[in-house]
Design an enzyme around this catalytic site. Structure first.
Site, PDB file in Angstrom:
ATOM      1  N   ALA A  92      -0.463   0.896   6.115  1.00 40.57           N
ATOM      2  CA  ALA A  92      -0.764   0.064   7.286  1.00 40.57           C
ATOM      3  C   ALA A  92      -1.681  -1.076   6.884  1.00 40.57           C
ATOM      4  O   ALA A  92      -2.452  -0.962   5.929  1.00 40.57           O
ATOM      5  CB  ALA A  92      -1.414   0.907   8.382  1.00 40.57           C
ATOM      6  N   ASP A  93      -1.583  -2.159   7.625  1.00 37.27           N
ATOM      7  CA  ASP A  93      -2.488  -3.280   7.410  1.00 37.27           C
ATOM      8  C   ASP A  93      -2.620  -4.046   8.723  1.00 37.27           C
ATOM      9  O   ASP A  93      -1.722  -4.014   9.564  1.00 37.27           O
ATOM     10  CB  ASP A  93      -1.983  -4.222   6.311  1.00 37.27           C
ATOM     11  CG  ASP A  93      -3.079  -5.177   5.870  1.00 37.27           C
ATOM     12  OD1 ASP A  93      -3.982  -4.728   5.147  1.00 37.27           O
ATOM     13  OD2 ASP A  93      -3.063  -6.348   6.284  1.00 37.27           O
ATOM     14  N   GLN A  94      -3.748  -4.716   8.858  1.00 41.68           N
ATOM     15  CA  GLN A  94      -3.989  -5.509  10.061  1.00 41.68           C
ATOM     16  C   GLN A  94      -4.490  -6.888   9.668  1.00 41.68           C
ATOM     17  O   GLN A  94      -5.362  -7.028   8.804  1.00 41.68           O
ATOM     18  CB  GLN A  94      -5.017  -4.822  10.952  1.00 41.68           C
ATOM     19  CG  GLN A  94      -5.222  -5.521  12.287  1.00 41.68           C
ATOM     20  CD  GLN A  94      -6.211  -4.771  13.158  1.00 41.68           C
ATOM     21  OE1 GLN A  94      -7.381  -4.675  12.818  1.00 41.68           O
ATOM     22  NE2 GLN A  94      -5.740  -4.241  14.271  1.00 41.68           N
ATOM     23  N   LYS A 123       0.831  -1.207   0.000  1.00 36.48           N
ATOM     24  CA  LYS A 123       0.000   0.000   0.000  1.00 36.48           C
ATOM     25  C   LYS A 123       0.870   1.264   0.000  1.00 36.48           C
ATOM     26  O   LYS A 123       0.627   2.201  -0.766  1.00 36.48           O
ATOM     27  CB  LYS A 123      -0.919   0.010   1.228  1.00 36.48           C
ATOM     28  CG  LYS A 123      -1.980  -1.080   1.211  1.00 36.48           C
ATOM     29  CD  LYS A 123      -2.723  -1.100   2.535  1.00 36.48           C
ATOM     30  CE  LYS A 123      -3.689  -2.257   2.622  1.00 36.48           C
ATOM     31  NZ  LYS A 123      -4.382  -2.319   3.928  1.00 36.48           N
ATOM     32  N   ALA A 157       0.639  -3.885  11.061  1.00 33.18           N
ATOM     33  CA  ALA A 157       1.896  -3.487  10.427  1.00 33.18           C
ATOM     34  C   ALA A 157       1.798  -2.056   9.954  1.00 33.18           C
ATOM     35  O   ALA A 157       0.743  -1.604   9.505  1.00 33.18           O
ATOM     36  CB  ALA A 157       2.192  -4.401   9.243  1.00 33.18           C
TER      37      ALA A 157
END
Length: 197
Positions: free
Chosen positions: A73-75, A57, A110
């Site tokens: 960001a990612d979860q 991203k 992250a």
């Protein structure tokens, strides 16, 4: 220096703005499932998946915004060794919450900073959340109360709302649960001289 958030997440934008950062929101345009598919086949861990998606991203937006710092960001939600994505419908949310009842799952959040199409910093934080024992009736009432909001997060809950009632114990950083490890990010932005030290 301009700061860009490569995410359409309202809560991530609010966390950054509430921390005093001036940001521009420019969501990444990537197919997350297409990025994940070969990684899942290769046996990547949930932690690695979160980091790769956050980096994809950040890099996507960073490539079209030269010279700017882009935050991606990612979860990922990990439960019994498997990663979970946002529930497709209310029935999937109901099944997921009942499966989590009385058990512990992990949220891996992250965050990546990219510049000129390359990641210059990466971080993953983990929170462990234990749900209390839930009755089917309570889950039904909870989902009726929150409505489609339950479908907007991987766990079918928002800790900052009625979802907090689902839990017995939480280990880890509150910001990690919300999907952005804010304290490590702010520390790195200070190192990069974006924030006052």
């Amino acid at each position: 220096m301009a700061l860009v958030l490569a995410s359409g997440s309202r809560i991530r934008a609010e966390l950054l703005k509430n921390a005093g950062l001036s940001i521009e929101v420019d969501p990444a345009d990537i197919d997350e499932r297409a990025v994940e598919e070969p990684l899942l086949k290769a046996g990547f861990s949930p932690e690695d998946l979160a980091q790769v998606l956050a980096e994809a991203k950040a890099n996507d937006v960073s490539e079209r915004r030269p010279g700017e710092l882009v935050i991606g960001a990612d979860q990922i939600l990990a439960f019994k060794g498997e990663r979970h994505i946002k529930p497709e419908d209310m029935e999937a949310a109901r099944r997921q919450l009942l499966a989590f009842s009385g058990k512990t799952h992990e949220l891996l959040s992250a965050v990546v900073i990219s510049k000129d199409g390359e990641a210059i910093w990466r971080h993953v934080s983990i929170a462990r959340l234990t749900m209390r024992k839930l009755t089917p009736a309570f889950v039904g009432h909870y989902l009726a109360q929150v409505g489609d909001v339950a479908l907007s997060s991987v766990g079918a809950y928002q800790l900052e709302g009625p979802g907090v009632q689902l839990f017995e114990k939480i280990e880890g950083d509150y910001f990690t649960v919300l999907g952005l490890p804010l304290l490590p990010l702010l520390a790195e932005l200070r190192k990069l001289n974006v924030l006052e030290t």
